[in-house]
Design a protein around this motif. Structure first.
Motif, short mmCIF file in Angstrom:
data_model
loop_
_atom_site.label_atom_id
_atom_site.label_comp_id
_atom_site.label_asym_id
_atom_site.label_seq_id
_atom_site.Cartn_x
_atom_site.Cartn_y
_atom_site.Cartn_z
N TYR A 183 8.78 -1.38 -0.65
CA TYR A 183 9.75 -1.03 -1.70
C TYR A 183 9.25 0.11 -2.58
CZ TYR A 183 13.22 -1.86 -5.40
OH TYR A 183 14.24 -1.74 -6.31
N ALA A 184 7.94 0.25 -2.70
CA ALA A 184 7.38 1.33 -3.51
C ALA A 184 7.67 2.69 -2.90
CB ALA A 184 5.86 1.13 -3.64
N GLU A 185 7.94 2.73 -1.59
CA GLU A 185 8.24 3.99 -0.91
C GLU A 185 9.68 4.11 -0.46
OE1 GLU A 185 5.55 4.44 2.34
OE2 GLU A 185 3.76 4.05 1.12
N HIS A 186 10.35 2.96 -0.28
CA HIS A 186 11.73 2.96 0.22
C HIS A 186 12.57 2.03 -0.66
CE1 HIS A 186 10.14 4.87 3.88
NE2 HIS A 186 9.20 3.94 3.85
N PRO A 187 13.42 2.57 -1.52
CA PRO A 187 14.17 1.72 -2.46
C PRO A 187 15.30 0.91 -1.84
CG PRO A 187 14.77 4.03 -2.73
CD PRO A 187 13.63 4.00 -1.78
N GLN A 188 15.65 1.18 -0.59
CA GLN A 188 16.70 0.42 0.09
C GLN A 188 16.09 -0.34 1.28
OE1 GLN A 188 20.19 2.84 1.01
NE2 GLN A 188 19.72 4.19 -0.71
N VAL A 189 15.73 -1.58 1.05
CA VAL A 189 15.03 -2.37 2.06
C VAL A 189 15.96 -3.44 2.62
CG1 VAL A 189 13.04 -3.81 2.58
CG2 VAL A 189 12.85 -1.99 0.86
N ALA A 190 16.26 -3.33 3.90
CA ALA A 190 17.02 -4.37 4.59
C ALA A 190 16.04 -5.39 5.16
CB ALA A 190 17.86 -3.77 5.71
N VAL A 191 16.32 -6.67 4.96
CA VAL A 191 15.45 -7.74 5.42
C VAL A 191 16.13 -8.44 6.59
CG1 VAL A 191 14.32 -9.90 4.80
CG2 VAL A 191 14.43 -8.02 3.14
N VAL A 192 15.42 -8.50 7.73
CA VAL A 192 15.96 -9.11 8.94
C VAL A 192 15.02 -10.22 9.39
CG1 VAL A 192 16.71 -8.72 11.33
CG2 VAL A 192 16.97 -6.89 9.63
N GLY A 193 15.57 -11.38 9.70
CA GLY A 193 14.78 -12.48 10.24
C GLY A 193 15.43 -13.04 11.48
N ARG A 194 14.60 -13.51 12.39
CA ARG A 194 15.11 -14.12 13.62
C ARG A 194 14.47 -15.49 13.80
NH1 ARG A 194 15.02 -11.62 19.83
NH2 ARG A 194 15.77 -13.53 20.87
N PRO A 205 14.97 6.91 2.02
CA PRO A 205 15.10 5.73 1.16
C PRO A 205 15.18 4.40 1.90
CG PRO A 205 17.22 6.84 1.32
CD PRO A 205 16.22 7.70 2.05
N LYS A 206 15.52 4.41 3.20
CA LYS A 206 15.84 3.17 3.90
C LYS A 206 14.66 2.63 4.71
CE LYS A 206 20.77 4.22 4.42
NZ LYS A 206 21.90 4.34 5.39
N ALA A 207 14.53 1.31 4.67
CA ALA A 207 13.51 0.64 5.48
C ALA A 207 14.05 -0.69 5.97
CB ALA A 207 12.23 0.42 4.69
N LEU A 208 13.52 -1.14 7.09
CA LEU A 208 13.89 -2.43 7.68
C LEU A 208 12.62 -3.27 7.80
CD1 LEU A 208 16.15 -2.99 10.79
CD2 LEU A 208 13.93 -4.10 10.64
N LEU A 209 12.65 -4.46 7.21
CA LEU A 209 11.57 -5.44 7.35
C LEU A 209 12.04 -6.53 8.30
CD1 LEU A 209 10.35 -4.05 4.84
CD2 LEU A 209 9.79 -6.32 3.97
N TYR A 210 11.20 -6.84 9.29
CA TYR A 210 11.58 -7.82 10.30
C TYR A 210 10.56 -8.94 10.38
CZ TYR A 210 12.74 -9.73 14.93
OH TYR A 210 13.07 -10.56 15.97
N PHE A 211 11.10 -10.18 10.40
CA PHE A 211 10.28 -11.38 10.52
C PHE A 211 10.75 -12.14 11.76
CE2 PHE A 211 10.70 -10.24 6.05
CZ PHE A 211 9.36 -10.07 5.70
N GLY A 212 9.85 -12.33 12.72
CA GLY A 212 10.24 -12.83 14.02
C GLY A 212 10.17 -14.33 14.18
N GLY A 213 10.35 -14.76 15.43
CA GLY A 213 10.34 -16.17 15.77
C GLY A 213 8.94 -16.74 15.85
N ASN A 214 8.87 -18.02 16.13
CA ASN A 214 7.58 -18.72 16.09
C ASN A 214 6.69 -18.43 17.30
OD1 ASN A 214 9.12 -20.18 17.97
ND2 ASN A 214 8.13 -22.10 17.45
N ALA A 215 7.22 -17.77 18.31
CA ALA A 215 6.42 -17.40 19.49
C ALA A 215 6.73 -15.97 19.90
CB ALA A 215 6.69 -18.37 20.64
#
Length: 262
Positions: free
Chosen positions: A134-145, A73-83
């Motif tokens: 989300y269609a495959e993992h109902p618990q999505v943690a969103v991480v940004g740096r 059920p768990k997934a982590l989405l990560y959005f990184g820095g500008n470089a």
């Protein structure tokens, strides 16, 4: 001094002032036209193999997403820095978060993704990726740096994220731009403002802000102002000692804090 000399000096002064004004306007135009080249610094992907890259077609681009597939059920989405080459996080994230499916978005122009980056385009891409995950993992943690914290907080205000983690976050990119270029009317020139404060009050999921003690890019005051925009009890803030903006991920506390926030 003769009237002729006074007149000549006056004309010279006028010419100098006109030249200075013209140069200033030219710099303003250049800043407006080339601003995204000062914000985004696309990087190639260091870990690109058929097994760990997902191609996500969107309306006007094909996005590359570095992935570590995992059932559950768990997934982590990560959005990184500008470089940042986000794929470089794949080995450490995979080891630290074994029960999470991992998705690291390469912004447009980064890591083989087509198109050109902009705030609105990246925001749409983040929504598309979230919906796919989300269609495959109902618990999505969103991480940004860094820059990605603006992407992450906006996404979490629009989609049912399970957790939100912001690493070296800022109140708004506009605020940072005014600090960086005080001589220019940044408020009127900046296209991509990444106004994180605008979205903070709409966040209801547990949120963790992680700051670097010696952040030389994002002032602590900006992070604290953002922290103050959350509804009381939603967010907490931690400071990793002895690290800077770019070295924060080298601290042993970095992955521990992210893991604690998942």
């Amino acid at each position: 001094m003769s009237p002729r000399k006074v007149s000549l000096m006056s004309r010279i002064l006028v010419y100098v002032l006109v030249a200075i004004a013209a140069l200033y306007l030219l710099l303003c135009v250049a800043l407006f036209v080339f601003q995204r080249a000062l914000i985004y610094f696309p990087q190639p992907s260091a870990y690109a193999t058929p097994d760990n890259v997902l191609t996500l077609p969107v309306a006007d681009a094909n996005l590359q997403v570095s992935v570590r597939p995992h059932d559950g059920p768990k997934a982590l989405l990560y959005f990184g820095g500008n470089a940042e080459d986000v794929s470089q996080n794949l080995p450490s994230f995979s080891a630290a978060f074994p029960d999470q499916a991992i998705y690291l978005l390469h912004y447009r122009g980064f890591g083989g993704s087509s198109g050109s980056p902009s705030e609105e385009a990246i925001a749409r891409d983040a929504l598309d990726l979230f919906d796919r995950v989300y269609a495959e993992h109902p618990q999505v943690a969103v991480v940004g740096r860094s820059l990605g914290t603006g992407v992450a907080i906006r996404l979490a205000s629009q989609r049912p994220a399970a957790r939100l983690i912001l690493v070296t976050p800022y109140n708004s990119l506009l605020e940072l731009g005014i600090r960086q270029y005080p001589m220019f009317p940044v408020k009127w020139l900046l296209k991509d403002t990444f106004d994180s404060a605008k979205y903070a009050a709409h966040i209801s999921v547990p949120t963790l802000l992680i700051a670097a003690e010696h952040d030389e890019v994002i002032p602590r005051s900006s992070t604290v102002r953002l922290y103050g925009q959350f509804i009381q009890g939603v967010a907490s803030m931690k400071v990793i000692a002895g690290v800077g903006h770019n070295s924060i991920s080298e601290s042993p506390e970095y992955l521990k804090l992210i893991g604690a926030g998942l």
